[in-house]
Design an enzyme around this catalytic site. Structure first.
Site, PDB file in Angstrom:
ATOM      1  N   ARG A  79      39.528  42.240  37.422  1.00  0.00           N
ATOM      2  CA  ARG A  79      38.054  42.392  37.892  1.00  0.00           C
ATOM      3  C   ARG A  79      37.663  43.719  38.091  1.00  0.00           C
ATOM      4  O   ARG A  79      38.203  44.693  38.407  1.00  0.00           O
ATOM      5  CB  ARG A  79      37.709  41.542  38.953  1.00  0.00           C
ATOM      6  CG  ARG A  79      37.858  39.926  38.447  1.00  0.00           C
ATOM      7  CD  ARG A  79      37.422  39.013  39.521  1.00  0.00           C
ATOM      8  NE  ARG A  79      37.787  37.611  39.433  1.00  0.00           N
ATOM      9  CZ  ARG A  79      39.020  37.157  39.397  1.00  0.00           C
ATOM     10  NH1 ARG A  79      39.929  37.668  40.069  1.00  0.00           N
ATOM     11  NH2 ARG A  79      39.122  35.700  39.157  1.00  0.00           N
ATOM     12  N   LYS A 104      39.604  37.363  44.144  1.00  0.00           N
ATOM     13  CA  LYS A 104      38.597  36.250  44.246  1.00  0.00           C
ATOM     14  C   LYS A 104      39.239  34.970  44.876  1.00  0.00           C
ATOM     15  O   LYS A 104      40.551  34.813  44.695  1.00  0.00           O
ATOM     16  CB  LYS A 104      38.296  35.874  42.893  1.00  0.00           C
ATOM     17  CG  LYS A 104      36.969  34.936  42.664  1.00  0.00           C
ATOM     18  CD  LYS A 104      36.628  34.570  41.416  1.00  0.00           C
ATOM     19  CE  LYS A 104      35.388  33.491  41.463  1.00  0.00           C
ATOM     20  NZ  LYS A 104      35.050  33.257  39.827  1.00  0.00           N
ATOM     21  N   HIS A 210      33.282  43.342  32.758  1.00  0.00           N
ATOM     22  CA  HIS A 210      33.956  42.319  32.651  1.00  0.00           C
ATOM     23  C   HIS A 210      34.545  41.708  31.359  1.00  0.00           C
ATOM     24  O   HIS A 210      35.469  40.924  31.236  1.00  0.00           O
ATOM     25  CB  HIS A 210      33.115  41.029  33.206  1.00  0.00           C
ATOM     26  CG  HIS A 210      33.908  39.910  34.032  1.00  0.00           C
ATOM     27  ND1 HIS A 210      34.802  40.134  35.018  1.00  0.00           N
ATOM     28  CD2 HIS A 210      34.073  38.666  33.858  1.00  0.00           C
ATOM     29  CE1 HIS A 210      35.306  39.204  35.391  1.00  0.00           C
ATOM     30  NE2 HIS A 210      35.042  38.167  34.602  1.00  0.00           N
ATOM     31  N   ARG A 213      38.135  42.238  30.663  1.00  0.00           N
ATOM     32  CA  ARG A 213      38.841  41.130  31.174  1.00  0.00           C
ATOM     33  C   ARG A 213      39.174  39.869  30.406  1.00  0.00           C
ATOM     34  O   ARG A 213      40.106  39.626  30.034  1.00  0.00           O
ATOM     35  CB  ARG A 213      38.297  40.983  32.593  1.00  0.00           C
ATOM     36  CG  ARG A 213      39.130  39.420  33.105  1.00  0.00           C
ATOM     37  CD  ARG A 213      38.602  39.606  34.600  1.00  0.00           C
ATOM     38  NE  ARG A 213      38.884  38.072  35.327  1.00  0.00           N
ATOM     39  CZ  ARG A 213      39.949  37.785  35.906  1.00  0.00           C
ATOM     40  NH1 ARG A 213      40.946  38.523  36.090  1.00  0.00           N
ATOM     41  NH2 ARG A 213      40.503  36.568  36.466  1.00  0.00           N
ATOM     42  N   HIS A 236      43.592  32.772  38.035  1.00  0.00           N
ATOM     43  CA  HIS A 236      42.754  31.560  37.921  1.00  0.00           C
ATOM     44  C   HIS A 236      43.402  30.568  38.724  1.00  0.00           C
ATOM     45  O   HIS A 236      44.674  30.495  38.705  1.00  0.00           O
ATOM     46  CB  HIS A 236      42.381  31.239  36.756  1.00  0.00           C
ATOM     47  CG  HIS A 236      41.528  32.089  35.790  1.00  0.00           C
ATOM     48  ND1 HIS A 236      41.631  31.906  34.370  1.00  0.00           N
ATOM     49  CD2 HIS A 236      40.427  33.056  36.228  1.00  0.00           C
ATOM     50  CE1 HIS A 236      40.656  32.726  33.899  1.00  0.00           C
ATOM     51  NE2 HIS A 236      40.249  33.531  35.014  1.00  0.00           N
ATOM     52  N   TYR A 245      39.333  30.585  26.964  1.00  0.00           N
ATOM     53  CA  TYR A 245      39.730  31.736  26.061  1.00  0.00           C
ATOM     54  C   TYR A 245      40.189  30.903  24.617  1.00  0.00           C
ATOM     55  O   TYR A 245      40.287  31.798  23.610  1.00  0.00           O
ATOM     56  CB  TYR A 245      40.384  32.714  26.640  1.00  0.00           C
ATOM     57  CG  TYR A 245      39.895  33.479  27.710  1.00  0.00           C
ATOM     58  CD1 TYR A 245      38.978  34.305  27.808  1.00  0.00           C
ATOM     59  CD2 TYR A 245      40.269  33.104  29.262  1.00  0.00           C
ATOM     60  CE1 TYR A 245      38.426  35.013  28.862  1.00  0.00           C
ATOM     61  CE2 TYR A 245      39.645  33.792  30.187  1.00  0.00           C
ATOM     62  CZ  TYR A 245      38.623  34.848  30.199  1.00  0.00           C
ATOM     63  OH  TYR A 245      38.073  35.150  31.238  1.00  0.00           O
TER      64      TYR A 245
END
Length: 266
Positions: A79, A104, A210, A213, A236, A245
């Protein structure tokens, strides 16, 4: 401690109970029960992804330190702030990995250190070290340390390993402590550089930092890497977040060939 970031999987719009109660009274429907109100789901949007040729074209129009940041965003799937907050000690050359601290959800993770950026990173470290030595000579040289590390290790803020890989051009007053420190490059600066590159490269997509990414994840899946591996590299929590994706891979939706192809193919 930072508040946990909201999840992007199955997110719901909060229910404004005061508004519902007010409207119920206005309509003469005080009998409406809030317990039966179902929060509205936010619509799921497919991420914007660069084609590989677009990534190459973009990089041609990004110069200097911003090009290195863009290379890391795409080559390691970071990120934007994760890249800008990298410290010298987070780059592990022998292990060929980048350690992302406090990502995150306040989680640490390791991701790829692309061989193609090693030399440029070493050059950037030399630039950062020159600035750090100048700051030390001026009686400065401190950086921000997260949580209580500054109290636990009073001298750590001046140590080379804790310095930012991408330091700002000038020092500034840290509003949290009132100390003069050198922060990292601002997020808006790399965003402007990418936006200019999009225009110069004639890439007409609603994209930004972003998107690198998103492209990292999508291109890895296209190359046949396991989705669990990609999930781990991205950090994640839920594999369902990574699965989005699979819908933008360069194979058409769900890998299906249109029946029109058989009519048009010679």
């Amino acid at each position: 401690m930072r508040p946990p970031a909201p999840t992007t999987t199955n997110a719901h719009t909060p229910v404004d109970t005061d508004r519902i109660v007010g409207r119920s009274a206005l309509l003469g429907r005080e009998d409406l029960q809030l317990g039966k109100v179902t929060p509205a789901k936010r619509p799921q949007r497919l991420p914007t992804v660069f084609d590989r040729s677009e990534v190459a074209r973009l990089l041609l129009h990004i110069e200097g330190v911003y090009r290195l940041i863009a290379l890391i965003l795409y080559g390691a799937g970071l990120r934007t702030l994760e890249a800008l907050r990298l410290r010298i000690q987070d780059i592990e050359f022998e292990r060929a990995q980048i350690v992302v601290r406090d990502g995150k959800g306040e989680k640490d993770r390791a991701t790829l250190l692309p061989p193609g950026v090693v030399r440029t990173i070493r050059e950037q470290m030399a630039v950062a070290q020159t600035l750090h030595r100048q700051d030390l000579a001026a009686g400065l040289g401190e950086v921000y340390l997260p949580y209580a590390l500054e109290r636990k290790y009073p001298n750590a803020a001046r140590q080379w390993g804790w310095q930012y890989l991408f330091p700002a051009d000038s020092t500034s007053v840290d509003p949290r402590s009132g100390k003069v420190r050198r922060h990292h490059i601002s997020e808006s600066a790399i965003q402007r550089a990418v936006k200019k590159a999009l225009t110069r490269g004639e890439i007409h997509k609603h994209a930004g930092c972003h998107t690198f990414r998103h492209s990292f994840a999508t291109h890895l899946l296209e190359d046949g890497y396991d989705i669990r591996t990609v999930q781990e590299l991205l950090g994640h929590k839920d594999v369902r977040t990574t699965m989005i994706y699979t819908h933008v891979m360069n194979k058409g939706p769900m890998g299906v060939r249109s029946p029109l192809n058989q009519l048009l193919d010679p």
